[in-house]
Design an enzyme around this catalytic site. Structure first.
Site, PDB file in Angstrom:
ATOM      1  N   ASP A  51       0.830  -1.210   0.000  1.00 25.97           N
ATOM      2  CA  ASP A  51       0.000   0.000   0.000  1.00 25.97           C
ATOM      3  C   ASP A  51       0.868   1.264   0.000  1.00 25.97           C
ATOM      4  O   ASP A  51       1.731   1.432   0.872  1.00 25.97           O
ATOM      5  CB  ASP A  51      -0.898   0.036   1.229  1.00 25.97           C
ATOM      6  CG  ASP A  51      -1.920  -1.080   1.259  1.00 25.97           C
ATOM      7  OD1 ASP A  51      -1.914  -1.915   0.339  1.00 25.97           O
ATOM      8  OD2 ASP A  51      -2.721  -1.123   2.206  1.00 25.97           O
ATOM      9  N   GLU A 275     -11.821  -0.688   1.195  1.00 25.79           N
ATOM     10  CA  GLU A 275     -10.495  -0.302   1.651  1.00 25.79           C
ATOM     11  C   GLU A 275      -9.990   0.985   1.001  1.00 25.79           C
ATOM     12  O   GLU A 275     -10.326   1.318  -0.132  1.00 25.79           O
ATOM     13  CB  GLU A 275      -9.501  -1.428   1.364  1.00 25.79           C
ATOM     14  CG  GLU A 275      -9.820  -2.708   2.129  1.00 25.79           C
ATOM     15  CD  GLU A 275      -8.628  -3.629   2.202  1.00 25.79           C
ATOM     16  OE1 GLU A 275      -7.954  -3.610   3.256  1.00 25.79           O
ATOM     17  OE2 GLU A 275      -8.355  -4.363   1.239  1.00 25.79           O
TER      18      GLU A 275
END
Length: 444
Positions: A51, A275
């Site tokens: 990420d 998310e």
């Protein structure tokens, strides 16, 4: 810490991502990215990288530090098995003067100073020469056994400097827990019945229209009595899948003072995890993007690991799913887990979408199957670096993939992108036919 919001907003019913909308999810020429192959070299072979987010200013612009761009990534040592990386996630920073070649500057926080036993995804604000790094504090510092408590935190006050040797980030940082779930708008861990609990992924956003200072995050909607719930168009059994996009507001604009408000969007009965929510404002439209997995959709809905999106005429508007179902970008059928954790941001009149290179060459294996492979095979089949950047067009409620850039190419502000070709067709063989993408870097 969070305070209760004013009554008029409390009465607002958040828009829904419904089961009937998500039932229309399917791969199309406009939404399927090309096959991704390993790059010639990784950004940093010593770490797994996943990420990732850009350093931004208050107005959402990408910050420039004396000619450098800075990104932040979740990282773990590359000798660890990829499936264990979240258990030791550390935020590192990387910098580049050309948006192509990145240098690792090391961990942002000194070991043991941040909240949580590990830190998960967030966002970064550069304001008045100070760095505010918002992050998810996962677990508790010094815990013996990993827990999955999640709180939204900030490391505030860091300084960034650049010279001929590169970029450095130094503290001291003042760490503070900003938000915890209230049990009313956002589910507490002890209320969760779902397969996955979420209260994470803070994303700073200042609304260009209203000037309001906001923090978006991923959460779950509390549903204490599914049998008696009539707000959602779903069977009670599906309401354990209750993902939402949360929002907090700073009335003063202070990036360390937040008030919880009702969700921007709820996916109850549809999906458990929405998310890394974030917003792109383009041509007066507000595009809300989230990432999600195929296994977090409620029973009866077939979804993919993909970037999903919604559009409204204001931040708190009535969001409609992009492309009718919400699907914006997904992986090819024969490489369903090749990329994940997409981040969209504007560049000129396009939207660029970055992600990380995830599991590839699985040859039909599921992600659960990967854990049973020999360690060397688990490592070989995990990318652990930035994926090719996608170029996306958005018009009203429709999007389409226009082309690709190289692995980890995040173009600088004044960079002209390669000319686009007219069409792209993926015939499933791993080769492109027709007049397709602007270059072949995604597939070689």
């Amino acid at each position: 810490m969070a305070n209760r919001m004013e009554p008029d907003r409390a009465a607002r019913s958040p828009p829904q991502w419904t089961r009937s909308q998500a039932a229309g999810i399917e791969r199309t020429d406009e939404t399927v990215a090309p096959i991704v192959y390993p790059p010639d070299s990784e950004i940093d072979p010593d770490v797994h990288l996943w990420d990732t987010w850009l350093l931004r200013t208050r107005d959402g612009s990408i910050a420039e530090i004396d000619g450098y761009r800075v990104i932040f990534s979740l990282t773990a040592p590359s000798d660890l098995l990829p499936g264990t990386r979240h258990d030791v996630a550390t935020i590192r920073y990387f910098y580049s003067s050309d948006g192509r070649n990145w240098t690792c500057g090391g961990p942002v926080f000194p070991e043991g100073t941040a909240f949580g036993s590990r830190q998960w995804a967030g966002s970064a604000l550069y304001d008045d020469d100070r760095l505010f790094l918002f992050y998810t504090a996962a677990g508790s510092r010094d815990e013996d056994d990993l827990s999955y408590t999640q709180r939204i935190a900030v490391g505030a006050g860091g300084r960034i400097a650049a010279d001929e040797n590169g970029v450095s980030i130094a503290g001291p940082f003042e760490h503070e827990i900003l938000l915890e779930p209230d049990g009313e708008y956002y589910e507490r861990e002890d209320q969760s019945r779902g397969m996955i609990y979420t209260f994470r992924d803070p994303w700073f956003f200042e609304d260009p229209r209203s000037g309001e200072t906001c923090l978006l995050f991923e959460a779950n909607t509390p549903i204490p009595d599914p049998e008696g719930e009539d707000r959602f168009d779903a069977d009670p059994a599906a309401l354990d899948f209750n993902g939402s996009v949360g929002i907090a507001v700073s009335p003063s604009g202070d990036p360390t003072d937040w008030t919880l408000e009702p969700p921007l969007l709820e996916g109850a009965g549809t999906n458990q995890e929405l998310e890394r929510p974030h917003v792109v404002v383009q041509d007066g439209s507000y595009y809300l993007f989230v990432s999600s997995h195929e296994h977090t959709f409620a029973p009866g809905i077939t979804g993919y690991d993909a970037l999903y999106g919604f559009v409204a005429n204001s931040l708190r508007g009535e969001y409609a799913p992009l492309n009718d179902s919400g699907l914006v970008v997904t992986n090819p059928e024969r490489a369903p887990f090749q990329t994940y954790s997409w981040l969209a941001y504007p560049h000129r009149d396009e939207i660029l979408v970055s992600s990380f290179f995830n599991y590839y060459d699985l040859q039909g294996l599921s992600l659960d199957d990967v854990a049973y492979l020999p360690p060397a095979e688990q490592q070989r089949r995990f990318g652990g670096t930035l994926a090719p950047t996608l170029r996306l067009a958005a018009e009203n409620a429709e999007t389409r993939i226009l082309g690709t850039l190289e692995h980890g190419h995040l173009p600088i502000a004044d960079e002209d992108l390669p000319p686009l070709l007219s069409t792209f067709v993926d015939d499933g063989s791993g080769t492109e036919s027709g007049d397709g993408y602007d270059d072949g870097t995604a597939s070689h």
